[in-house]
Structures are given as C-alpha cells and as structure tokens.
Design an enzyme around this catalytic site. Structure first.
Site, PDB file in Angstrom:
ATOM      1  N   HIS A 213      -3.949  -1.981  -8.004  1.00  0.00           N
ATOM      2  CA  HIS A 213      -4.992  -2.331  -7.030  1.00  0.00           C
ATOM      3  C   HIS A 213      -6.329  -1.690  -7.355  1.00  0.00           C
ATOM      4  O   HIS A 213      -7.374  -2.230  -7.017  1.00  0.00           O
ATOM      5  CB  HIS A 213      -4.507  -2.040  -5.612  1.00  0.00           C
ATOM      6  CG  HIS A 213      -3.561  -3.103  -5.164  1.00  0.00           C
ATOM      7  ND1 HIS A 213      -2.201  -3.014  -5.359  1.00  0.00           N
ATOM      8  CD2 HIS A 213      -3.790  -4.332  -4.651  1.00  0.00           C
ATOM      9  CE1 HIS A 213      -1.633  -4.114  -4.934  1.00  0.00           C
ATOM     10  NE2 HIS A 213      -2.569  -4.937  -4.506  1.00  0.00           N
ATOM     11  N   ARG A 357      -4.575 -12.632   4.885  1.00  0.00           N
ATOM     12  CA  ARG A 357      -3.219 -12.147   4.647  1.00  0.00           C
ATOM     13  C   ARG A 357      -2.952 -10.961   5.563  1.00  0.00           C
ATOM     14  O   ARG A 357      -3.790 -10.064   5.688  1.00  0.00           O
ATOM     15  CB  ARG A 357      -3.062 -11.702   3.193  1.00  0.00           C
ATOM     16  CG  ARG A 357      -1.680 -11.129   2.939  1.00  0.00           C
ATOM     17  CD  ARG A 357      -1.446 -10.816   1.514  1.00  0.00           C
ATOM     18  NE  ARG A 357      -2.195  -9.643   1.084  1.00  0.00           N
ATOM     19  CZ  ARG A 357      -2.190  -9.193  -0.164  1.00  0.00           C
ATOM     20  NH1 ARG A 357      -1.529  -9.850  -1.095  1.00  0.00           N
ATOM     21  NH2 ARG A 357      -2.860  -8.124  -0.486  1.00  0.00           N
ATOM     22  N   GLU A 456       6.043 -13.930  -3.998  1.00  0.00           N
ATOM     23  CA  GLU A 456       5.859 -12.711  -4.794  1.00  0.00           C
ATOM     24  C   GLU A 456       7.182 -12.135  -5.258  1.00  0.00           C
ATOM     25  O   GLU A 456       7.228 -11.312  -6.161  1.00  0.00           O
ATOM     26  CB  GLU A 456       5.151 -11.645  -3.944  1.00  0.00           C
ATOM     27  CG  GLU A 456       3.783 -12.086  -3.467  1.00  0.00           C
ATOM     28  CD  GLU A 456       3.065 -10.995  -2.723  1.00  0.00           C
ATOM     29  OE1 GLU A 456       2.167 -10.383  -3.314  1.00  0.00           O
ATOM     30  OE2 GLU A 456       3.383 -10.760  -1.543  1.00  0.00           O
ATOM     31  N   ASN A 479       0.744 -11.263  -9.313  1.00  0.00           N
ATOM     32  CA  ASN A 479       0.740  -9.830  -9.670  1.00  0.00           C
ATOM     33  C   ASN A 479       2.099  -9.207  -9.343  1.00  0.00           C
ATOM     34  O   ASN A 479       2.681  -8.483 -10.145  1.00  0.00           O
ATOM     35  CB  ASN A 479      -0.346  -9.080  -8.895  1.00  0.00           C
ATOM     36  CG  ASN A 479      -1.707  -9.688  -9.100  1.00  0.00           C
ATOM     37  OD1 ASN A 479      -1.935 -10.368 -10.082  1.00  0.00           O
ATOM     38  ND2 ASN A 479      -2.611  -9.464  -8.165  1.00  0.00           N
ATOM     39  N   ASP A 480       2.555  -9.501  -8.140  1.00  0.00           N
ATOM     40  CA  ASP A 480       3.857  -8.953  -7.757  1.00  0.00           C
ATOM     41  C   ASP A 480       5.003  -9.773  -8.323  1.00  0.00           C
ATOM     42  O   ASP A 480       6.054  -9.220  -8.657  1.00  0.00           O
ATOM     43  CB  ASP A 480       3.967  -8.879  -6.226  1.00  0.00           C
ATOM     44  CG  ASP A 480       3.288  -7.629  -5.695  1.00  0.00           C
ATOM     45  OD1 ASP A 480       3.498  -6.553  -6.294  1.00  0.00           O
ATOM     46  OD2 ASP A 480       2.536  -7.727  -4.722  1.00  0.00           O
ATOM     47  N   CYS A 527      -3.029 -16.824  -6.104  1.00  0.00           N
ATOM     48  CA  CYS A 527      -4.078 -15.864  -5.740  1.00  0.00           C
ATOM     49  C   CYS A 527      -3.924 -14.557  -6.513  1.00  0.00           C
ATOM     50  O   CYS A 527      -4.675 -13.615  -6.288  1.00  0.00           O
ATOM     51  CB  CYS A 527      -4.090 -15.611  -4.239  1.00  0.00           C
ATOM     52  SG  CYS A 527      -2.550 -14.927  -3.629  1.00  0.00           S
TER      53      CYS A 527
HETATM   54  C1  PEP Z   1      -0.260 -10.638  -5.862  1.00  0.00           C
HETATM   55  O1  PEP Z   1       0.727  -9.914  -5.747  1.00  0.00           O
HETATM   56  O2  PEP Z   1      -0.431 -11.428  -6.817  1.00  0.00           O
HETATM   57  C2  PEP Z   1      -1.314 -10.606  -4.842  1.00  0.00           C
HETATM   58  C3  PEP Z   1      -2.300 -11.466  -4.855  1.00  0.00           C
HETATM   59  O3  PEP Z   1      -1.243  -9.618  -3.913  1.00  0.00           O
HETATM   60  P1  PEP Z   1      -1.678  -8.116  -4.231  1.00  0.00           P
HETATM   61  O4  PEP Z   1      -2.278  -8.091  -5.603  1.00  0.00           O
HETATM   62  O5  PEP Z   1      -2.635  -7.691  -3.194  1.00  0.00           O
HETATM   63  O6  PEP Z   1      -0.377  -7.392  -4.157  1.00  0.00           O
HETATM   64 MG    MG Z   2       1.077  -8.868  -3.918  1.00  0.00          MG
END
Ligand code: PEP
Ligand code: MG
Length: 592
Positions: A213, A357, A456, A479-480, A527
């Site tokens: 993050h 979210r 995710e 990402n997750d 996203c």
């Molecule tokens: C993700 O996991 O891709 C996402 C957009 O959420 P974050 O990066 O905030 O965990």
């Molecule tokens: Mg995420």
C-alpha cells in the site's frame, strides 16, 4: 562517490533531489516546513526542550549526590555525566539550528535530522566505547522530543514552501526550491497520506513490494518511487543528492555531473511525454474496432476526486475508504464525518459513478493504535477487510449509513472487499438492510445503491457462478488476488520476484471472472494495479475487459494503448496467452 542501489520500480519517472532521511518509527515525528517568521519559535522550542532535559538530569545527579555512598549507583552517575556532555554538544545545537534556518524544518524534524547526521559519525568510529555513545545520543534526543511534546508546536503544517538553496543546488538550475526526496526504512500508508500534501519529489523505502500500500499511495501521488531498496536508508546520508529512476527501480546516490546531466535530460523527456499524453484528455477511449472502454479512477481521499476528473476519468472505480480511518489514533470518523467525505467525493464527480469500498484495514494497512491492529502471524490472512467490518457491526453500520446517505447526492456503488464465504455475503446484505431500516426510523434521506463485490480471494473466483448472483457488479482486486493465488506477500520485497500478474493461474482466474460476468450481463472491472499497467492493457482488452480503474496519473497512458488496439485481433491472441506455459514471453514480445 557515486553509487547505485537497486530496488523495485513502483512509480514512474525521474526525481532528483536531496535526501531527507525519516527517522525510525520509534522516533516518529511530524515533518513539515515552517514559515520564515516561525523559525525563531522553532529554535526556541528545541532550546526549551533541551534545557528542560538538562534540568531533569541535574536534579537526578543532585539526588544521587545526596544518597549514602553505599546506595549511590556509580554507573548511573557516570551515565548522567555523559548525557549532560552530549546535551552540551555544539554540533547538535548548531546542526539543529541549521536545519531550521536553512531548510525551514519544524523543530522535531530538525532534531531527528541532526541525530541521523551525528549517529552516522558515531557508527564510523573505531573505538567501540565511542561507537556505543550513539545509543546515549538517541536517548537524549528522545528525552528532548518528549519534553517538547509538552510545548506543542504552534505552527500548523503549511503546504509547499520554498527552501533556501545550497551552492550545489544551482547545478540543477533550481535556484529557488531545493527538491527533496524522502528516504525511509519503511512508511506506513498513513505516513504516506501525510506526505501526500508534502513537498517531496520522490520516495525511497528499504522495504515493500510492488503492490504494497505504500507503493500504491506513491503511485497515486504520481511521483517517482522505489521500494524494496533494502539498505538504502543506511547507505544514504542526510542531504545527499540522489536520483530516483522510477522506471528502472534504481537509486543513484551522489551522482557525478555527467550522470546528473543524463538524468536531467531523461526527466525532461518524461515531462514532454506527459505533455503529449495530455492532448488525449478529451478523446473518448474507443478502440480501433469501435469498442468503448470505461476508464475510472482509484482514489484515497475525497479531494482526489479533482485529480480523477482532471485526468478524464468517467467515474471513481475504487474509493479506498480506509484512508479516512488511518492515522486517527483511535478516533475513528463518525457517521457525520464519513457522510461529509463521501458526499464531497460524490458531488465533486458531478453525477459520474463513485464506487465506495467499505473499509479495508488490516495486513499492511494497520489503523495505528486501534484495538484491531494485528500483531498476528499472518495478518494478510487474518482479520482484515469485510472480516474486520463484520467483527465490529456498530462500525460497519455507521459506515453503511454514511454511504447510503451520500447516495442521495449522486450515483454511488458500494463495493465489498475480500468476500469469500456465503455467510459473509448474507451478513453483509443483512447489515445493509439494517442500515437502511435505521435511516428509515430516523426519517433520514438516502439514495439507491448498486452493490458489488471484489474478487480478491481465489475461492470467490472459483465459485463465481454462485457468487455472482448476489451482486450487481464485480471488481477484480488483482493485487490481493495475485497475493492469495500465489501465496506471495505483496508487501515483502524478499519474494517480490515471484509476485507475477502473468502467472497462468492468475490469468485463468481473471479471464474466467471477466467471461462469466459478460455472459451474465453483469459489470466487471479491474481495480488492482494490473489495470494501470500499460504492458497489460492489450491482454486485458483481449480477455474482454471494458472497464479499468486506476490511479488518475495512469489514465492517459492506458487510454493511448486503447486507442491503438483492435479487440477483434486481440481476442484470439489473448486466448493463446492463456494457454501458454510462459505467458510473459508472449505478452512481452509485443507480437499479436
Ligand atoms: C486489490 O487488492 O487489487 C485492491 C484494489 O485492493 P487493495 O490494493 O486496496 O488491497
Ligand atoms: Mg485488496
């Protein structure tokens, strides 16, 4: 002497500036610039703090002197002598003053900056006794900081402020502002948020992965950054000149004039490229074969809605609401504060959709001193995101009410992170119904919302047919999804080389999610960071994706890729990528 350090490229571009080393979190202090008329007050604050500590130590010495020789701890007395001597150190006083006067640092920042400088000198000493005095110095600086806490700074953190240049700064032709680059071992997302309003032209951290993050916030700030640079914060000294090559993930310390000239040229090239992309601002994102693509923005705070609109976003695809909750030292935002924040984002988007979210804290996004903060072994697998919300119904209902109320002012989509279980889905909808009922009882207005889920967790992607029927839309959090599919901690630089968006298993899950949503006529977007990676735009278009959500700064570059793409040709190619043993080879070759 020039040397380079390799890390992970997380935010593109070139930054050249003087290093500002942020002290370890043990001495986490505010960093801001003061106004010229406040310089004297800041110097006085440090002096008062120092004098108070001297007084305290002298008192202690006095008490020891009054003890019977049997009880008087000799070592303590000697230690106090050392501390008093360090407090008298001219280098400490003069250095702190210099940071305040020449750089306009606030008092605490100046003190920790000077600590860093002197501590380095101690580190280099041959004599082990003298080397160990570093710990004493740290202790007295901590004491001064504590004393100063009783004398809070009257200076609010002002926005950007010009800093006096040193001789060398003229090299860059920068005679008014000295560009500053932040160097830290680690920065929490909350720290990053604080720095978002700041003056830094680039960031370097020792730790972190490409989609940690901290990296995400750096990207959203649209300034060059390198994370996972291992020992960078130990090798770079306060005020060193550094170059960040955010494309290559390289940091160059103390560059020679030739290297400096080369990177200044590269920096200008980047700026020109940006200028060229800006011409696409009002061009609709339509492929060569006429497919229209929705480009949305990821934002962290309501005020980011402006940059979303300025970049030509057609809405917000991800408002990471947890950033409203972080760094609050236990005082979470209440319903009114949240409502105002969501309403502001909704109103500022002028009727375009805003996807909010629900709070996603935990793992690498801790809430400072909250009871929920986890020191558990596997925080990424622990109480985070929807699990956290469901564990605290009052907090969750407060957020849902605030979002529902904001929906009376525009188009709001509610997005739930990290769902995987049927029971979580049912509980989530029960909470939404309960929040509506509470607003009804209060007679308070609220608006209609669409409810979507993030994909995710691989389990959700694997049971997609059953999962999808509950929701109006899905958003793939790659990402997750990558982290959980490949069992690679997204924030851990030691395994960053294995974090692979093009792993066949990841691509299968992404592709099947897009295909199923299209089949059922439900909206789907990505996203996660994959959406803003121009190296992946054509592949995602070929897989049928027509909605991308990313940092505003990435939108125009992705749009440029879209304008050059023909989805009819990309679709069969994307299928061959899905079947390849090594998809990266096909995607990287550029041949379609
Ligand atoms: C993700 O996991 O891709 C996402 C957009 O959420 P974050 O990066 O905030 O965990
Ligand atoms: Mg995420």
């Amino acid at each position: 002497m020039t040397f380079s350090i390799h890390g992970l490229a997380v935010s593109r571009g070139v930054a050249i500036g003087r290093a500002v080393l942020v002290a370890s979190s043990r001495m986490d202090v505010a960093h801001y610039f003061v106004q010229p008329e406040q310089v004297q007050t800041e110097i006085e604050r440090v002096r008062a703090g120092r004098n108070q500590v001297v007084h305290e130590l002298q008192q202690m010495q006095h008490s020891i002197a009054n003890m019977s020789p049997k009880d008087a701890p000799q070592e303590l007395s000697a230690l106090l002598d050392v501390h008093l001597m360090l407090l008298d150190d001219a280098e400490l006083e003069a250095g702190v003053k210099r940071w305040i006067v020449e750089r306009m640092y606030n008092a605490e920042w100046a003190l920790t900056a000077q600590l860093e400088v002197i501590a380095r000198n101690f580190d280099e000493m041959q004599d082990p006794y003298l080397r160990e005095r570093k710990a004493d110095l740290e202790q007295i600086v901590e004491r001064i900081l504590r004393a100063m806490r009783g004398v809070a700074s009257p200076v609010a953190a002002p926005p950007r402020k010009a800093v006096k240049p040193a001789q060398q700064d003229v090299l860059l032709g920068d005679t008014v502002d000295v560009p500053l680059v932040l160097v830290a071992h680690d920065l929490s997302p909350a720290d990053m948020l604080q720095f978002k309003q700041s003056v830094f032209v680039g960031f370097i951290t020792d730790v972190g992965g490409k989609t940690s993050h901290t990296a995400i916030v750096a990207r959203s700030m649209d300034i060059p950054a390198v994370v996972g640079a291992r020992t960078c914060s130990q090798l770079v000294r306060q005020d060193d000149w550094v170059i960040i090559d955010g494309d290559a993930g390289v940091v160059i310390v103390d560059p020679s004039p030739i290297i400096l000239a080369e990177y200044s040229f590269k920096k200008r090239q980047h700026e020109l490229e940006r200028g060229r992309l800006a011409r696409l601002l009002n061009t609709p994102a339509i492929t060569l074969d006429g497919e229209s693509v929705q480009l949305l923005a990821n934002i962290e705070m309501p005020e980011d809605a402006h940059s979303a609109l300025a970049a030509g976003a057609l809405g917000v695809g991800l408002f990471r609401s947890e950033f409203l909750f972080m760094g609050r030292r236990g005082h979470l935002p209440d319903e009114e504060e949240q409502f105002e924040a969501y309403k502001r984002a909704v109103q500022d988007m002028h009727g375009l959709p805003v996807t909010i979210r629900t709070v996603d804290v935990g793992a690498d996004k801790p809430l400072d001193d909250s009871v929920h903060d986890s020191a558990h072994l596997n925080p990424a697998l622990g109480l985070r995101a929807i699990r956290w919300s469901l564990a605290d119904p009052a907090m969750f209902l407060t957020q849902l009410r605030a979002i529902l109320r904001a929906a009376a002012f525009g188009q709001v989509h509610l997005l739930i992170p990290m769902l995987a279980h049927q029971s979580e889905i049912e509980q989530t909808f029960a909470h939404i119904a309960q929040a509506r009922a509470m607003l009804d009882r209060r007679g308070q207005a609220y608006g209609p919302i669409q409810v979507g889920a993030m994909i995710e967790i691989p389990a959700a992607a694997l049971m997609l047919k059953r999962f999808l029927k509950y929701f109006d839309f899905l958003s793939i959090g790659t990402n997750d999804l990558i982290q959980y599919t490949l069992a690679i901690d997204r924030a851990d630089e030691l395994v960053a080389h294995l974090y692979d968006p093009l792993h066949p298993a990841v691509l299968q899950l992404v592709a099947s999610t897009i295909a199923e949503c299209r089949k059922q006529g439900k909206g789907v977007s990505i996203c996660g960071e994959m959406a803003g990676d121009i190296g992946l735009t054509r592949l995602l278009l070929g897989l049928g994706l027509r909605s991308f959500s990313m940092h505003p700064a990435q939108i125009l570059a992705v749009k440029q890729e879209i304008l050059r793409s023909d989805t009819k040709r990309l679709a069969p190619w994307a299928q061959s990528v899905l079947e390849a043993d090594n998809p990266a080879l096909l995607v990287g070759s550029g041949a379609v």
